[in-house]
Design a protein around this motif. Structure first.
Motif, mmCIF file in Angstrom:
data_model
loop_
_atom_site.group_PDB
_atom_site.id
_atom_site.type_symbol
_atom_site.label_atom_id
_atom_site.label_comp_id
_atom_site.label_asym_id
_atom_site.label_seq_id
_atom_site.Cartn_x
_atom_site.Cartn_y
_atom_site.Cartn_z
ATOM 1 N N THR A 27 0.891 -1.212 0.069
ATOM 2 C CA THR A 27 -0.018 -0.033 0.050
ATOM 3 C C THR A 27 0.918 1.395 -0.123
ATOM 4 N N GLN A 28 0.399 2.386 -0.024
ATOM 5 C CA GLN A 28 1.002 3.627 -0.045
ATOM 6 C C GLN A 28 1.821 3.763 1.232
ATOM 7 N N SER A 29 1.011 3.304 2.192
ATOM 8 C CA SER A 29 1.239 3.256 3.777
ATOM 9 C C SER A 29 2.578 2.526 3.832
ATOM 10 N N ASP A 30 2.558 1.478 3.226
ATOM 11 C CA ASP A 30 3.741 0.464 3.688
ATOM 12 C C ASP A 30 5.061 1.136 2.949
ATOM 13 N N GLU A 33 5.885 4.026 5.085
ATOM 14 C CA GLU A 33 6.815 3.384 6.335
ATOM 15 C C GLU A 33 8.164 3.204 6.055
ATOM 16 N N ARG A 34 8.502 2.582 5.005
ATOM 17 C CA ARG A 34 9.793 2.190 4.331
ATOM 18 C C ARG A 34 10.730 3.492 4.124
ATOM 19 N N MET A 35 10.088 4.604 3.580
ATOM 20 C CA MET A 35 10.789 5.791 3.414
ATOM 21 C C MET A 35 10.986 6.761 4.385
ATOM 22 N N LYS A 36 10.214 6.367 5.510
ATOM 23 C CA LYS A 36 9.768 7.446 6.549
ATOM 24 C C LYS A 36 9.170 8.886 6.116
ATOM 25 N N ILE A 37 8.348 9.006 5.315
ATOM 26 C CA ILE A 37 7.414 9.769 5.061
ATOM 27 C C ILE A 37 6.001 9.643 5.173
ATOM 28 N N SER A 38 5.163 10.457 4.868
ATOM 29 C CA SER A 38 3.800 10.330 4.820
ATOM 30 C C SER A 38 3.194 9.865 3.854
ATOM 31 N N LYS A 39 1.961 8.997 3.922
ATOM 32 C CA LYS A 39 1.192 8.500 2.815
ATOM 33 C C LYS A 39 1.150 9.500 1.714
ATOM 34 N N GLN A 40 0.620 10.635 2.120
ATOM 35 C CA GLN A 40 0.344 11.725 1.363
ATOM 36 C C GLN A 40 1.396 12.262 0.328
ATOM 37 N N ALA A 41 2.840 11.971 1.057
ATOM 38 C CA ALA A 41 3.972 12.410 0.175
ATOM 39 C C ALA A 41 4.075 11.412 -0.852
ATOM 40 N N VAL A 42 3.907 10.037 -0.522
ATOM 41 C CA VAL A 42 3.842 8.922 -1.561
ATOM 42 C C VAL A 42 2.901 9.125 -2.502
ATOM 43 N N SER A 43 1.854 9.488 -2.167
ATOM 44 C CA SER A 43 0.592 9.959 -3.155
ATOM 45 C C SER A 43 1.111 10.804 -4.303
ATOM 46 N N LYS A 44 1.664 11.986 -3.898
ATOM 47 C CA LYS A 44 2.229 12.951 -4.287
ATOM 48 C C LYS A 44 3.260 12.454 -5.496
ATOM 49 N N LEU A 45 4.484 11.757 -4.812
ATOM 50 C CA LEU A 45 5.259 10.962 -5.628
ATOM 51 C C LEU A 45 4.624 10.429 -6.912
ATOM 52 N N GLU A 46 3.721 9.832 -6.413
ATOM 53 C CA GLU A 46 3.105 8.936 -7.595
ATOM 54 C C GLU A 46 2.205 9.627 -8.710
ATOM 55 N N GLN A 47 2.134 10.645 -8.296
ATOM 56 C CA GLN A 47 1.487 11.694 -9.274
ATOM 57 C C GLN A 47 2.389 12.356 -10.143
ATOM 58 N N SER A 48 3.514 12.528 -9.539
ATOM 59 C CA SER A 48 4.607 13.395 -10.406
ATOM 60 C C SER A 48 5.206 12.609 -11.756
ATOM 61 N N LYS A 55 15.862 11.423 -5.148
ATOM 62 C CA LYS A 55 14.634 10.951 -4.569
ATOM 63 C C LYS A 55 14.125 9.622 -5.550
ATOM 64 N N PHE A 56 14.513 9.525 -6.716
ATOM 65 C CA PHE A 56 14.019 8.555 -7.488
ATOM 66 C C PHE A 56 14.650 7.225 -6.907
ATOM 67 N N ARG A 57 16.241 7.475 -6.619
ATOM 68 C CA ARG A 57 17.090 6.467 -5.978
ATOM 69 C C ARG A 57 16.526 6.021 -4.790
ATOM 70 N N GLU A 58 16.283 6.933 -3.780
ATOM 71 C CA GLU A 58 15.571 6.724 -2.495
ATOM 72 C C GLU A 58 14.322 5.570 -2.624
ATOM 73 N N VAL A 59 13.535 6.004 -3.491
ATOM 74 C CA VAL A 59 12.276 5.242 -3.517
ATOM 75 C C VAL A 59 12.601 3.798 -4.166
ATOM 76 N N ALA A 60 13.395 3.916 -5.121
ATOM 77 C CA ALA A 60 13.924 2.397 -5.664
ATOM 78 C C ALA A 60 14.480 1.646 -4.542
ATOM 79 N N GLU A 61 15.365 2.209 -3.686
ATOM 80 C CA GLU A 61 15.690 1.421 -2.533
ATOM 81 C C GLU A 61 14.808 0.910 -1.603
ATOM 82 N N ALA A 62 13.992 1.942 -1.224
ATOM 83 C CA ALA A 62 12.704 1.547 -0.541
ATOM 84 C C ALA A 62 11.713 0.092 -1.178
ATOM 85 N N LEU A 63 11.623 0.364 -2.096
ATOM 86 C CA LEU A 63 10.713 -0.792 -2.905
ATOM 87 C C LEU A 63 11.749 -1.906 -3.192
#
Length: 137
Positions: A27-30, A33-48, A55-63
């Protein structure tokens, strides 16, 4: 039409993040949590459409994927790899590829259909693995 869909997905970094996250079953919450950011921040990333490399490297690592893997992710590659993976297991994903090619629905409906088919293919693979395990015992 599918070429337009694929090209749109291949250009949209946020959509790639969303697709990989969902393929991982998170989920976005999952992810938040792994990125230590809010669910809303994940939602915003996914819309960008554009996300900085750091930041893209951070997301890749978290995934749990490589930067290059996330950067180069496309639905076509998933279909290709899925088809090749299942080729020798008796499960065919060719019907998935055929259905994606022939659909003229909006992008969201196409993605939802692909997710349902991928889930069914996963279920079939798990059943084959379970059968193989039980026959080895």
């Amino acid at each position: 039409m599918s070429e337009i869909i694929t090209n749109k997905l291949s250009l949209h970094k946020g959509r790639k993040i969303e697709r990989v996250r969902k393929l991982r079953g998170w989920t976005q919450s999952d992810l938040a949590e792994r990125m230590k950011i809010s669910k809303q921040a994940v939602s915003k990333l996914e819309q960008s459409e554009n996300i900085g490399d750091e930041k893209f490297r951070e997301v890749a690592e978290a995934l749990g994927v490589t930067y290059e893997g996330l950067r180069d992710f496309t639905e076509e590659k998933v279909l290709y790899n899925t088809n090749n993976f299942y080729e020798n297991s008796g499960v065919s994903a060719s019907n998935i590829a055929a259905n994606v090619e022939n659909i003229h629905n909006p992008l969201k409906e196409t993605i939802e259909m692909f997710e349902r088919q991928l889930a069914a293919a996963r279920k079939d693979l798990l059943e084959i693995v379970r059968q193989n395990i039980s026959t080895k015992d």
